[in-house]
Motif scaffolding. Structure first.
Motif, PDB file in Angstrom:
ATOM      1  N   ASP A 140      77.671 -85.592  91.080  1.00  6.60           N
ATOM      2  CA  ASP A 140      77.010 -84.689  90.143  1.00  6.60           C
ATOM      3  C   ASP A 140      77.424 -85.009  88.708  1.00  6.60           C
ATOM      4  O   ASP A 140      76.576 -85.077  87.802  1.00  6.60           O
ATOM      5  CB  ASP A 140      77.362 -83.242  90.487  1.00  6.60           C
ATOM      6  CG  ASP A 140      76.591 -82.238  89.655  1.00  6.60           C
ATOM      7  OD1 ASP A 140      75.368 -82.116  89.865  1.00  6.60           O
ATOM      8  OD2 ASP A 140      77.196 -81.591  88.780  1.00  6.60           O
ATOM      9  N   GLU A 141      78.716 -85.205  88.488  1.00  5.83           N
ATOM     10  CA  GLU A 141      79.195 -85.515  87.145  1.00  5.83           C
ATOM     11  C   GLU A 141      78.699 -86.890  86.685  1.00  5.83           C
ATOM     12  O   GLU A 141      78.346 -87.077  85.512  1.00  5.83           O
ATOM     13  CB  GLU A 141      80.734 -85.476  87.121  1.00  5.83           C
ATOM     14  CG  GLU A 141      81.350 -85.781  85.759  1.00  5.83           C
ATOM     15  CD  GLU A 141      80.936 -84.795  84.678  1.00  5.83           C
ATOM     16  OE1 GLU A 141      81.049 -85.150  83.486  1.00  5.83           O
ATOM     17  OE2 GLU A 141      80.505 -83.674  85.023  1.00  5.83           O
TER      18      GLU A 141
ATOM     19  N   GLN B  16      69.751 -73.773  88.628  1.00  7.40           N
ATOM     20  CA  GLN B  16      70.369 -72.489  88.895  1.00  7.40           C
ATOM     21  C   GLN B  16      70.588 -71.672  87.616  1.00  7.40           C
ATOM     22  O   GLN B  16      70.799 -70.462  87.667  1.00  7.40           O
ATOM     23  CB  GLN B  16      71.714 -72.693  89.608  1.00  7.40           C
ATOM     24  CG  GLN B  16      71.603 -73.257  91.014  1.00  7.40           C
ATOM     25  CD  GLN B  16      71.370 -74.767  91.059  1.00  7.40           C
ATOM     26  OE1 GLN B  16      71.361 -75.426  90.024  1.00  7.40           O
ATOM     27  NE2 GLN B  16      71.201 -75.300  92.264  1.00  7.40           N
ATOM     28  N   GLN B  17      70.539 -72.307  86.454  1.00  9.51           N
ATOM     29  CA  GLN B  17      70.743 -71.594  85.185  1.00  9.51           C
ATOM     30  C   GLN B  17      69.492 -70.852  84.722  1.00  9.51           C
ATOM     31  O   GLN B  17      69.543 -70.112  83.740  1.00  9.51           O
ATOM     32  CB  GLN B  17      71.192 -72.580  84.099  1.00  9.51           C
ATOM     33  CG  GLN B  17      72.601 -73.091  84.291  1.00  9.51           C
ATOM     34  CD  GLN B  17      72.985 -74.145  83.266  1.00  9.51           C
ATOM     35  OE1 GLN B  17      72.722 -75.328  83.444  1.00  9.51           O
ATOM     36  NE2 GLN B  17      73.603 -73.705  82.189  1.00  9.51           N
TER      37      GLN B  17
ATOM     38  N   SER C 150      70.963 -76.993  84.737  1.00  6.63           N
ATOM     39  CA  SER C 150      70.719 -76.976  86.180  1.00  6.63           C
ATOM     40  C   SER C 150      69.630 -75.966  86.495  1.00  6.63           C
ATOM     41  O   SER C 150      69.412 -74.994  85.761  1.00  6.63           O
ATOM     42  CB  SER C 150      71.998 -76.628  86.936  1.00  6.63           C
ATOM     43  OG  SER C 150      72.325 -75.262  86.755  1.00  6.63           O
TER      44      SER C 150
ATOM     45  N   ARG D 111      75.090 -86.551  85.600  1.00  8.28           N
ATOM     46  CA  ARG D 111      75.011 -85.838  84.315  1.00  8.28           C
ATOM     47  C   ARG D 111      75.349 -86.775  83.154  1.00  8.28           C
ATOM     48  O   ARG D 111      74.621 -86.843  82.154  1.00  8.28           O
ATOM     49  CB  ARG D 111      75.958 -84.642  84.303  1.00  8.28           C
ATOM     50  CG  ARG D 111      75.447 -83.410  85.030  1.00  8.28           C
ATOM     51  CD  ARG D 111      76.461 -82.278  84.938  1.00  8.28           C
ATOM     52  NE  ARG D 111      76.842 -82.025  83.553  1.00  8.28           N
ATOM     53  CZ  ARG D 111      76.138 -81.258  82.719  1.00  8.28           C
ATOM     54  NH1 ARG D 111      75.043 -80.664  83.137  1.00  8.28           N
ATOM     55  NH2 ARG D 111      76.549 -81.066  81.478  1.00  8.28           N
TER      56      ARG D 111
ATOM     57  N   ALA E 176      80.830 -83.452  93.938  1.00  8.74           N
ATOM     58  CA  ALA E 176      81.203 -83.190  92.539  1.00  8.74           C
ATOM     59  C   ALA E 176      81.237 -84.471  91.713  1.00  8.74           C
ATOM     60  O   ALA E 176      80.796 -84.494  90.554  1.00  8.74           O
ATOM     61  CB  ALA E 176      82.554 -82.488  92.491  1.00  8.74           C
TER      62      ALA E 176
ATOM     63  N   TYR F 210      67.757 -80.161  86.089  1.00 10.22           N
ATOM     64  CA  TYR F 210      68.165 -80.998  87.215  1.00 10.22           C
ATOM     65  C   TYR F 210      68.699 -80.132  88.351  1.00 10.22           C
ATOM     66  O   TYR F 210      69.035 -78.961  88.159  1.00 10.22           O
ATOM     67  CB  TYR F 210      69.231 -82.010  86.773  1.00 10.22           C
ATOM     68  CG  TYR F 210      70.641 -81.450  86.696  1.00 10.22           C
ATOM     69  CD1 TYR F 210      71.589 -81.752  87.676  1.00 10.22           C
ATOM     70  CD2 TYR F 210      71.018 -80.615  85.642  1.00 10.22           C
ATOM     71  CE1 TYR F 210      72.876 -81.234  87.606  1.00 10.22           C
ATOM     72  CE2 TYR F 210      72.297 -80.098  85.564  1.00 10.22           C
ATOM     73  CZ  TYR F 210      73.221 -80.411  86.544  1.00 10.22           C
ATOM     74  OH  TYR F 210      74.486 -79.888  86.484  1.00 10.22           O
ATOM     75  N   SER F 211      68.747 -80.723  89.522  1.00  7.38           N
ATOM     76  CA  SER F 211      69.318 -80.060  90.700  1.00  7.38           C
ATOM     77  C   SER F 211      70.747 -80.547  90.894  1.00  7.38           C
ATOM     78  O   SER F 211      70.997 -81.760  90.923  1.00  7.38           O
ATOM     79  CB  SER F 211      68.488 -80.362  91.957  1.00  7.38           C
ATOM     80  OG  SER F 211      67.175 -79.851  91.813  1.00  7.38           O
ATOM     81  N   ARG F 212      71.670 -79.636  91.006  1.00  2.97           N
ATOM     82  CA  ARG F 212      73.072 -80.007  91.199  1.00  2.97           C
ATOM     83  C   ARG F 212      73.261 -80.755  92.509  1.00  2.97           C
ATOM     84  O   ARG F 212      72.629 -80.448  93.517  1.00  2.97           O
ATOM     85  CB  ARG F 212      73.955 -78.761  91.193  1.00  2.97           C
ATOM     86  CG  ARG F 212      74.142 -78.133  89.822  1.00  2.97           C
ATOM     87  CD  ARG F 212      74.942 -76.857  89.928  1.00  2.97           C
ATOM     88  NE  ARG F 212      75.166 -76.255  88.622  1.00  2.97           N
ATOM     89  CZ  ARG F 212      75.495 -74.985  88.436  1.00  2.97           C
ATOM     90  NH1 ARG F 212      75.635 -74.182  89.482  1.00  2.97           N
ATOM     91  NH2 ARG F 212      75.679 -74.510  87.220  1.00  2.97           N
ATOM     92  N   GLN F 213      74.169 -81.727  92.483  1.00  5.06           N
ATOM     93  CA  GLN F 213      74.532 -82.472  93.678  1.00  5.06           C
ATOM     94  C   GLN F 213      75.716 -81.797  94.368  1.00  5.06           C
ATOM     95  O   GLN F 213      76.600 -81.248  93.712  1.00  5.06           O
ATOM     96  CB  GLN F 213      74.897 -83.914  93.316  1.00  5.06           C
ATOM     97  CG  GLN F 213      73.792 -84.670  92.598  1.00  5.06           C
ATOM     98  CD  GLN F 213      72.562 -84.850  93.448  1.00  5.06           C
ATOM     99  OE1 GLN F 213      72.640 -85.296  94.590  1.00  5.06           O
ATOM    100  NE2 GLN F 213      71.411 -84.477  92.893  1.00  5.06           N
ATOM    101  N   LYS F 214      75.736 -81.865  95.681  1.00  9.31           N
ATOM    102  CA  LYS F 214      76.833 -81.248  96.425  1.00  9.31           C
ATOM    103  C   LYS F 214      78.152 -81.966  96.169  1.00  9.31           C
ATOM    104  O   LYS F 214      79.212 -81.339  96.128  1.00  9.31           O
ATOM    105  CB  LYS F 214      76.506 -81.243  97.922  1.00  9.31           C
ATOM    106  CG  LYS F 214      75.337 -80.327  98.285  1.00  9.31           C
ATOM    107  CD  LYS F 214      75.064 -80.350  99.781  1.00  9.31           C
ATOM    108  CE  LYS F 214      73.895 -79.440 100.139  1.00  9.31           C
ATOM    109  NZ  LYS F 214      73.588 -79.471 101.594  1.00  9.31           N
TER     110      LYS F 214
END
Length: 290
Positions: free
Chosen positions: A144-145, A163-164, A161, A148, A141, A135-139
């Protein structure tokens, strides 16, 4: 506060029957489709590039249907976030589950293009087999949580994510999770090859063949088909002799499979994003205003 109010509205919508959501989406979708917007311009350009032989009036009708399908999908997120497992089973039937069951004990990548209903389909398939997704993280917080926890609410999968990177995903594949993978958006030219999609030279990531090779995984194309009373998740047979030693050939084959799926239900594909934004060196921007 705005996000929480929006989630509350989606929760209220989740109590509506599927056909009521469909009607509401039809009304709102037709309204939005008639308004000038960057999304309408992008969608019209995509259809012009991919369906150049169609009359302009036919493409406009298809774009309007696409707006309706996209709005319906957004209104249906309440089902993803709040519906019971029993209701999810009724809303998303599965066709071709035997293709997945035949691969018990082997790593599998479920190749899912960007169709309306893709999130509902991902949640539904996780009820049949453990799933890992990216998934793409949301700006924001809180948002985003929330996303998830909603994706993980059935306790049937894990997510990483973007980015991982892919190492954690490959480990999960080897540990028995099935990867629910969406490979058909433009992530830039750097990690892509340019191969045809609807006859357009398209930046296409090679992640599908790379991860399949690293995990020795079978690749099963799949897609959700929206119907009058719900969806059907169609799981197709595993791709034979995939991946090959040629990443560009694998990417072209993947695009050909996705194109065939899209042609079966043109109005349900994500036409409103810039799929052809990245261009080979020297090529003009396909979305530049004339």
């Amino acid at each position: 506060m705005g996000f929480k109010l929006l989630v509350g509205l989606v929760w209220l919508l989740s109590w509506l029957p599927f056909r009521a959501i469909a009607l509401l989406g039809w009304l709102v979708g037709h309204l939005i489709a008639g308004l000038p917007s960057s999304r309408r311009r992008i969608g019209a350009r995509n259809l012009e590039l991919c369906l150049p032989d169609w009359p302009a009036a036919e493409r406009r009708r298809l774009l309007r249907r696409n707006f309706v399908a996209m709005v319906q999908m957004l209104l249906e997120y309440g089902y993803c976030w709040f519906a019971s497992p029993e209701r999810l089973r009724r809303l998303m039937r599965i066709e071709g589950l035997e293709h997945l069951k035949a691969l018990d004990g082997r790593p599998v990548v479920l190749m899912m293009p960007h169709f309306t209903g893709l999130d509902l389909a991902g949640l539904r398939i996780s009820m049949e087999t453990p799933v890992v997704s990216i998934y793409s993280r949301q700006k924001n917080a809180w948002l985003d949580e929330f996303f998830r926890t909603r994706r993980l609410r059935l306790g049937t999968g894990i997510i990483f994510s973007r980015q991982q990177g892919t190492r954690a995903v490959i480990r999960a594949l080897r540990d028995g999770y099935r990867l629910y993978y969406l490979p058909d958006q433009d992530f830039g030219a750097r990690d892509s090859v340019f191969v045809p999609f609807f006859g357009v030279n398209t930046a296409t990531i090679t992640g599908l063949s790379r991860m399949a090779a690293a995990a020795h995984a079978a690749v099963l194309p799949c897609y959700p088909r929206r119907e009058r009373d719900g969806y059907t998740l169609v799981i197709e047979p595993a791709l034979a002799d995939f991946p090959s030693a040629d990443a560009a050939a694998d990417a072209a084959r993947m695009n050909a499979v996705i194109e065939a799926q899209v042609r079966r239900q043109l109005h349900q594909y994500f036409w409103l994003h810039k799929r052809f934004k990245s261009r080979p060196p020297g090529e003009a921007d396909l979305y530049a205003r004339g």
